[in-house]
Design a protein around this motif. Sequence first.
Motif, PDB file in Angstrom:
ATOM      1  N   LEU A 133      17.552  23.443  36.323  1.00  0.00           N
ATOM      2  CA  LEU A 133      17.635  24.901  36.256  1.00  0.00           C
ATOM      3  C   LEU A 133      18.853  25.415  37.020  1.00  0.00           C
ATOM      4  N   GLN A 134      19.172  24.777  38.144  1.00  0.00           N
ATOM      5  CA  GLN A 134      20.388  25.149  38.875  1.00  0.00           C
ATOM      6  C   GLN A 134      21.610  24.977  37.980  1.00  0.00           C
ATOM      7  N   GLU A 135      21.654  23.847  37.269  1.00  0.00           N
ATOM      8  CA  GLU A 135      22.784  23.573  36.383  1.00  0.00           C
ATOM      9  C   GLU A 135      22.850  24.581  35.245  1.00  0.00           C
ATOM     10  N   TYR A 136      21.714  24.908  34.653  1.00  0.00           N
ATOM     11  CA  TYR A 136      21.674  25.892  33.564  1.00  0.00           C
ATOM     12  C   TYR A 136      22.306  27.213  34.012  1.00  0.00           C
ATOM     13  N   ALA A 137      21.944  27.678  35.198  1.00  0.00           N
ATOM     14  CA  ALA A 137      22.396  28.981  35.687  1.00  0.00           C
ATOM     15  C   ALA A 137      23.720  28.903  36.444  1.00  0.00           C
ATOM     16  N   GLY A 138      24.272  27.701  36.597  1.00  0.00           N
ATOM     17  CA  GLY A 138      25.531  27.561  37.332  1.00  0.00           C
ATOM     18  C   GLY A 138      25.395  27.942  38.791  1.00  0.00           C
ATOM     19  N   ILE A 139      24.243  27.645  39.368  1.00  0.00           N
ATOM     20  CA  ILE A 139      23.965  28.034  40.748  1.00  0.00           C
ATOM     21  C   ILE A 139      24.559  27.032  41.721  1.00  0.00           C
ATOM     22  N   GLY A 140      25.334  27.557  42.652  1.00  0.00           N
ATOM     23  CA  GLY A 140      25.893  26.756  43.734  1.00  0.00           C
ATOM     24  C   GLY A 140      25.040  26.916  44.980  1.00  0.00           C
ATOM     25  N   ASN A 141      25.667  26.878  46.132  1.00  0.00           N
ATOM     26  CA  ASN A 141      24.922  26.980  47.395  1.00  0.00           C
ATOM     27  C   ASN A 141      24.529  28.406  47.768  1.00  0.00           C
ATOM     28  N   ASP A 142      25.267  29.381  47.248  1.00  0.00           N
ATOM     29  CA  ASP A 142      25.001  30.780  47.600  1.00  0.00           C
ATOM     30  C   ASP A 142      24.341  31.479  46.414  1.00  0.00           C
ATOM     31  N   VAL A 143      23.177  32.060  46.667  1.00  0.00           N
ATOM     32  CA  VAL A 143      22.446  32.742  45.601  1.00  0.00           C
ATOM     33  C   VAL A 143      22.080  34.161  46.023  1.00  0.00           C
ATOM     34  N   VAL A 144      21.816  34.977  45.022  1.00  0.00           N
ATOM     35  CA  VAL A 144      21.336  36.337  45.241  1.00  0.00           C
ATOM     36  C   VAL A 144      20.010  36.467  44.498  1.00  0.00           C
ATOM     37  N   LEU A 145      19.000  36.923  45.198  1.00  0.00           N
ATOM     38  CA  LEU A 145      17.697  37.199  44.596  1.00  0.00           C
ATOM     39  C   LEU A 145      17.621  38.701  44.359  1.00  0.00           C
ATOM     40  N   THR A 146      17.397  39.092  43.118  1.00  0.00           N
ATOM     41  CA  THR A 146      17.328  40.498  42.764  1.00  0.00           C
ATOM     42  C   THR A 146      15.942  40.796  42.204  1.00  0.00           C
ATOM     43  N   CYS A 147      15.220  41.668  42.865  1.00  0.00           N
ATOM     44  CA  CYS A 147      13.883  42.025  42.398  1.00  0.00           C
ATOM     45  C   CYS A 147      13.998  42.953  41.203  1.00  0.00           C
ATOM     46  N   MET A 148      13.260  42.605  40.155  1.00  0.00           N
ATOM     47  CA  MET A 148      13.285  43.363  38.900  1.00  0.00           C
ATOM     48  C   MET A 148      11.852  43.688  38.486  1.00  0.00           C
ATOM     49  N   LEU A 149      11.284  44.685  39.127  1.00  0.00           N
ATOM     50  CA  LEU A 149       9.919  45.137  38.859  1.00  0.00           C
ATOM     51  C   LEU A 149       8.896  44.062  39.197  1.00  0.00           C
ATOM     52  N   ASN A 150       8.549  43.191  38.221  1.00  0.00           N
ATOM     53  CA  ASN A 150       7.492  42.194  38.436  1.00  0.00           C
ATOM     54  C   ASN A 150       8.019  40.769  38.482  1.00  0.00           C
ATOM     55  N   ALA A 208       1.199  29.773  44.406  1.00  0.00           N
ATOM     56  CA  ALA A 208       2.516  29.276  44.016  1.00  0.00           C
ATOM     57  C   ALA A 208       3.261  30.306  43.163  1.00  0.00           C
ATOM     58  N   LEU A 209       4.468  29.948  42.798  1.00  0.00           N
ATOM     59  CA  LEU A 209       5.345  30.764  41.971  1.00  0.00           C
ATOM     60  C   LEU A 209       5.771  29.911  40.791  1.00  0.00           C
ATOM     61  N   VAL A 210       6.344  30.538  39.772  1.00  0.00           N
ATOM     62  CA  VAL A 210       6.877  29.804  38.631  1.00  0.00           C
ATOM     63  C   VAL A 210       8.319  30.246  38.444  1.00  0.00           C
ATOM     64  N   ILE A 211       9.214  29.270  38.288  1.00  0.00           N
ATOM     65  CA  ILE A 211      10.626  29.561  38.048  1.00  0.00           C
ATOM     66  C   ILE A 211      10.988  29.063  36.663  1.00  0.00           C
ATOM     67  N   ASN A 212      11.876  29.804  36.013  1.00  0.00           N
ATOM     68  CA  ASN A 212      12.291  29.449  34.667  1.00  0.00           C
ATOM     69  C   ASN A 212      13.671  30.017  34.381  1.00  0.00           C
ATOM     70  N   ARG A 213      14.221  29.637  33.236  1.00  0.00           N
ATOM     71  CA  ARG A 213      15.502  30.171  32.791  1.00  0.00           C
ATOM     72  C   ARG A 213      15.352  31.655  32.492  1.00  0.00           C
ATOM     73  N   GLY A 214      16.402  32.409  32.776  1.00  0.00           N
ATOM     74  CA  GLY A 214      16.450  33.800  32.363  1.00  0.00           C
ATOM     75  C   GLY A 214      17.008  33.883  30.954  1.00  0.00           C
ATOM     76  N   LEU A 215      17.102  35.085  30.423  1.00  0.00           N
ATOM     77  CA  LEU A 215      17.636  35.267  29.082  1.00  0.00           C
ATOM     78  C   LEU A 215      19.156  35.135  29.057  1.00  0.00           C
ATOM     79  N   GLU A 216      19.769  35.200  30.232  1.00  0.00           N
ATOM     80  CA  GLU A 216      21.197  34.948  30.388  1.00  0.00           C
ATOM     81  C   GLU A 216      21.326  33.836  31.426  1.00  0.00           C
ATOM     82  N   LYS A 217      22.496  33.648  32.004  1.00  0.00           N
ATOM     83  CA  LYS A 217      22.713  32.540  32.935  1.00  0.00           C
ATOM     84  C   LYS A 217      22.243  32.889  34.350  1.00  0.00           C
ATOM     85  N   TYR A 218      20.952  33.035  34.496  1.00  0.00           N
ATOM     86  CA  TYR A 218      20.293  33.223  35.781  1.00  0.00           C
ATOM     87  C   TYR A 218      18.902  32.631  35.646  1.00  0.00           C
TER      88      TYR A 218
END
Length: 154
Positions: A99-116, A35-45
């Motif tokens: 978490l979607q609400e925290y980050a203001g995520i709508g239907n379109d998202v961008v996944l950006t790989c950041m090292l690990n 599995a994976l773990v998702i969480n809030r970022g340090l900014e709105k992502y």
Amino acid sequence: MSYLTGEFECKLDAKGRMMIPAGLKKQLPEAETEALVINRGLEKYLVIYTKKEWDKKLDELSKLNEYDRKSIQFVRYFTGGATTLVPDSAGRVLLPKNLQEYAGIGNDVVLTCMLNKIEVWDKKAHAEMVNNEPENFAELAEEVMGNKVRRMYE
């Protein structure tokens, strides 16, 4: 250690599920078993970690002083909302509504790989972040990395 690379555009379905792009799935073979773990970022992502990487973060946090108020506050906000993501039989993961609400995520998202880890951005917010790149990126690179990179002729 291998690092994650790439940037991927995705859509959420009406239930908030996202298909993990094939190019990213190839880099995450453990995602189906651990599995994976998702969480809030340090900014709105949002941030997605492999379970192994999340456990490393928790190991770091467990070394903080549990009686220090700032440490307690940091751990509380850093781990708050963390959710395990398990891909369904179609390879989709459900992004938690809070978490979607925290980050203001709508239907379109961008996944950006950041090292690990993988940052999950609302597409418009991601475009704004990219458009706010420092005018002189070379100065930022020198400031951040200048003392860390071995000199070519040393």
